[in-house]
Design a protein around this motif. Structure first.
Motif, PDB file in Angstrom:
ATOM      1  N   ARG A  25     108.518  -9.398  39.566  1.00  0.00           N
ATOM      2  CA  ARG A  25     109.732 -10.169  39.316  1.00  0.00           C
ATOM      3  C   ARG A  25     109.579 -10.774  37.936  1.00  0.00           C
ATOM      4  NH1 ARG A  25     109.927 -13.088  45.160  1.00  0.00           N
ATOM      5  NH2 ARG A  25     107.825 -13.633  44.505  1.00  0.00           N
ATOM      6  N   LEU A  26     110.156 -10.113  36.961  1.00  0.00           N
ATOM      7  CA  LEU A  26     109.952 -10.415  35.556  1.00  0.00           C
ATOM      8  C   LEU A  26     111.280 -10.364  34.825  1.00  0.00           C
ATOM      9  CD1 LEU A  26     107.954 -10.656  33.082  1.00  0.00           C
ATOM     10  CD2 LEU A  26     107.958  -8.148  33.067  1.00  0.00           C
ATOM     11  N   VAL A  27     111.526 -11.366  33.983  1.00  0.00           N
ATOM     12  CA  VAL A  27     112.717 -11.382  33.135  1.00  0.00           C
ATOM     13  C   VAL A  27     112.247 -11.729  31.727  1.00  0.00           C
ATOM     14  CG1 VAL A  27     114.968 -12.440  32.691  1.00  0.00           C
ATOM     15  CG2 VAL A  27     114.169 -12.180  35.037  1.00  0.00           C
ATOM     16  N   LEU A  28     112.630 -10.909  30.743  1.00  0.00           N
ATOM     17  CA  LEU A  28     112.266 -11.167  29.353  1.00  0.00           C
ATOM     18  C   LEU A  28     113.478 -11.616  28.560  1.00  0.00           C
ATOM     19  CD1 LEU A  28     109.961  -8.090  28.686  1.00  0.00           C
ATOM     20  CD2 LEU A  28     109.278 -10.437  29.234  1.00  0.00           C
ATOM     21  N   GLU A  29     113.227 -12.420  27.537  1.00  0.00           N
ATOM     22  CA  GLU A  29     114.298 -12.850  26.634  1.00  0.00           C
ATOM     23  C   GLU A  29     114.835 -11.578  25.978  1.00  0.00           C
ATOM     24  OE1 GLU A  29     116.432 -13.710  23.292  1.00  0.00           O
ATOM     25  OE2 GLU A  29     114.381 -13.046  22.965  1.00  0.00           O
ATOM     26  N   PRO A  30     116.142 -11.322  26.064  1.00  0.00           N
ATOM     27  CA  PRO A  30     116.676 -10.007  25.673  1.00  0.00           C
ATOM     28  C   PRO A  30     116.537  -9.630  24.208  1.00  0.00           C
ATOM     29  CG  PRO A  30     118.457 -11.525  26.224  1.00  0.00           C
ATOM     30  CD  PRO A  30     117.170 -12.213  26.552  1.00  0.00           C
ATOM     31  N   THR A  31     116.574 -10.568  23.287  1.00  0.00           N
ATOM     32  CA  THR A  31     116.528 -10.209  21.869  1.00  0.00           C
ATOM     33  C   THR A  31     115.106 -10.150  21.327  1.00  0.00           C
ATOM     34  OG1 THR A  31     116.659 -12.497  21.077  1.00  0.00           O
ATOM     35  CG2 THR A  31     118.751 -11.352  21.502  1.00  0.00           C
ATOM     36  N   ASP A  39     109.106 -16.514  26.159  1.00  0.00           N
ATOM     37  CA  ASP A  39     109.575 -15.154  25.899  1.00  0.00           C
ATOM     38  C   ASP A  39     110.039 -14.490  27.189  1.00  0.00           C
ATOM     39  OD1 ASP A  39     108.830 -15.053  23.042  1.00  0.00           O
ATOM     40  OD2 ASP A  39     106.826 -15.370  23.865  1.00  0.00           O
ATOM     41  N   GLY A  40     110.104 -15.279  28.253  1.00  0.00           N
ATOM     42  CA  GLY A  40     110.550 -14.773  29.540  1.00  0.00           C
ATOM     43  C   GLY A  40     109.919 -15.547  30.673  1.00  0.00           C
ATOM     44  N   ALA A  41     110.039 -14.989  31.877  1.00  0.00           N
ATOM     45  CA  ALA A  41     109.500 -15.650  33.066  1.00  0.00           C
ATOM     46  C   ALA A  41     109.012 -14.608  34.060  1.00  0.00           C
ATOM     47  CB  ALA A  41     110.573 -16.525  33.708  1.00  0.00           C
ATOM     48  N   TRP A  42     108.019 -15.013  34.835  1.00  0.00           N
ATOM     49  CA  TRP A  42     107.413 -14.161  35.852  1.00  0.00           C
ATOM     50  C   TRP A  42     107.323 -14.950  37.142  1.00  0.00           C
ATOM     51  CZ3 TRP A  42     101.555 -13.826  36.528  1.00  0.00           C
ATOM     52  CH2 TRP A  42     101.202 -12.851  37.476  1.00  0.00           C
ATOM     53  N   TRP A  43     107.697 -14.318  38.244  1.00  0.00           N
ATOM     54  CA  TRP A  43     107.647 -14.946  39.558  1.00  0.00           C
ATOM     55  C   TRP A  43     106.739 -14.118  40.453  1.00  0.00           C
ATOM     56  CZ3 TRP A  43     112.313 -14.991  43.417  1.00  0.00           C
ATOM     57  CH2 TRP A  43     112.032 -15.848  44.489  1.00  0.00           C
ATOM     58  N   PRO A  44     105.430 -14.397  40.438  1.00  0.00           N
ATOM     59  CA  PRO A  44     104.508 -13.624  41.279  1.00  0.00           C
ATOM     60  C   PRO A  44     104.739 -13.909  42.756  1.00  0.00           C
ATOM     61  CG  PRO A  44     103.362 -15.460  40.257  1.00  0.00           C
ATOM     62  CD  PRO A  44     104.752 -15.453  39.698  1.00  0.00           C
ATOM     63  N   ARG A  45     104.352 -12.981  43.597  1.00  0.00           N
ATOM     64  CA  ARG A  45     104.522 -13.119  45.046  1.00  0.00           C
ATOM     65  C   ARG A  45     103.370 -13.894  45.693  1.00  0.00           C
ATOM     66  NH1 ARG A  45     106.997  -8.588  43.427  1.00  0.00           N
ATOM     67  NH2 ARG A  45     109.021  -8.138  44.361  1.00  0.00           N
ATOM     68  N   LEU A  64     106.558  -4.231  25.735  1.00  0.00           N
ATOM     69  CA  LEU A  64     105.978  -4.863  24.559  1.00  0.00           C
ATOM     70  C   LEU A  64     104.919  -4.032  23.863  1.00  0.00           C
ATOM     71  CD1 LEU A  64     105.424  -8.448  26.072  1.00  0.00           C
ATOM     72  CD2 LEU A  64     107.421  -7.586  24.819  1.00  0.00           C
ATOM     73  N   GLY A  65     104.398  -3.043  24.533  1.00  0.00           N
ATOM     74  CA  GLY A  65     103.287  -2.280  23.985  1.00  0.00           C
ATOM     75  C   GLY A  65     101.984  -2.708  24.638  1.00  0.00           C
ATOM     76  N   ARG A  66     100.886  -2.210  24.150  1.00  0.00           N
ATOM     77  CA  ARG A  66      99.561  -2.436  24.740  1.00  0.00           C
ATOM     78  C   ARG A  66      99.220  -3.917  24.847  1.00  0.00           C
ATOM     79  NH1 ARG A  66      94.846  -2.834  26.400  1.00  0.00           N
ATOM     80  NH2 ARG A  66      92.916  -2.076  25.522  1.00  0.00           N
ATOM     81  N   SER A 129     117.127 -19.801  38.713  1.00  0.00           N
ATOM     82  CA  SER A 129     117.536 -20.785  37.712  1.00  0.00           C
ATOM     83  C   SER A 129     116.453 -20.978  36.653  1.00  0.00           C
ATOM     84  CB  SER A 129     117.850 -22.113  38.404  1.00  0.00           C
ATOM     85  OG  SER A 129     118.137 -23.101  37.450  1.00  0.00           O
ATOM     86  N   ALA A 130     115.208 -21.144  37.083  1.00  0.00           N
ATOM     87  CA  ALA A 130     114.106 -21.343  36.151  1.00  0.00           C
ATOM     88  C   ALA A 130     113.905 -20.105  35.271  1.00  0.00           C
ATOM     89  CB  ALA A 130     112.821 -21.660  36.913  1.00  0.00           C
ATOM     90  N   MET A 131     113.984 -18.929  35.871  1.00  0.00           N
ATOM     91  CA  MET A 131     113.795 -17.695  35.114  1.00  0.00           C
ATOM     92  C   MET A 131     114.916 -17.481  34.101  1.00  0.00           C
ATOM     93  SD  MET A 131     112.269 -15.269  38.119  1.00  0.00           S
ATOM     94  CE  MET A 131     111.678 -13.912  37.098  1.00  0.00           C
ATOM     95  N   ALA A 132     116.123 -17.821  34.472  1.00  0.00           N
ATOM     96  CA  ALA A 132     117.255 -17.701  33.542  1.00  0.00           C
ATOM     97  C   ALA A 132     117.060 -18.641  32.358  1.00  0.00           C
ATOM     98  CB  ALA A 132     118.566 -18.000  34.263  1.00  0.00           C
ATOM     99  N   GLY A 133     116.607 -19.856  32.627  1.00  0.00           N
ATOM    100  CA  GLY A 133     116.372 -20.815  31.545  1.00  0.00           C
ATOM    101  C   GLY A 133     115.275 -20.361  30.606  1.00  0.00           C
TER     102      GLY A 133
END
Length: 154
Positions: A25-31, A39-45, A64-66, A129-133
């Motif tokens: 569950r990962l969201v990165l800043e689009p630009t 630079d984004g957010a991660w929601w581990p299980r 992002l690359g290596r 909400s937190a991930m969107a922010g």
């Protein structure tokens, strides 16, 4: 090849395909302009590094690359190793104390990305909400504020 089971009308969701890993569950800043705190957010299980980190590194590597290094707050995680091999490549794990709400990811030579880490038990609404922010372009809201609803039990 094993056929993928489909839900039947009598199935009561949610359902999953056996032996297929869940996507992180990962969201990165689009630009990826790097103008905000995160630079984004991660929601581990879970808090199990060995179960969660390989999928995160694989997903980040695709965008992002290596990935060569990951920095974690060790008290927030179970059994943190000094390194781990992901997709045949060694990734070093740095240990630091201070913020269990972030993970630092390094690619190449000192190119750091900072992700908000949403605690595993967070409700879907608060996590979204937190991930969107954290993934908003030019975000400047600190982790404690992004996660405030969850920490206060709201």
């Amino acid at each position: 090849m094993m056929p993928i089971p489909l839900p039947t009308p009598s199935s009561s969701g949610p359902w999953s395909v056996p032996a297929v890993p869940l996507l992180p569950r990962l969201v990165l800043e689009p630009t990826m302009t790097r103008e905000g705190i995160f630079d984004g957010a991660w929601w581990p299980r879970s808090n199990h590094v060995l179960a969660e980190l390989p999928d995160l590194i694989t997903a980040l590597g695709a965008h992002l690359g290596r990935i060569v290094r990951v920095g974690l707050d060790t008290p927030a995680w179970d059994e943190v190793p000094r390194s781990l091999v992901v997709n045949g490549l060694m990734v070093k794990i740095n240990w630091f104390a201070g913020s269990n709400a972030t993970v630092s990811v390094t690619r190449g030579f000192q190119d750091h990305f900072l992700l908000l880490v949403v605690p595993p038990g967070t409700t879907t609404e608060n996590a979204s909400s937190a991930m969107a922010g954290a993934s908003a372009t030019g975000n400047h809201t600190p982790a404690a504020e992004l996660l405030l609803d969850e920490q206060s039990g709201i």
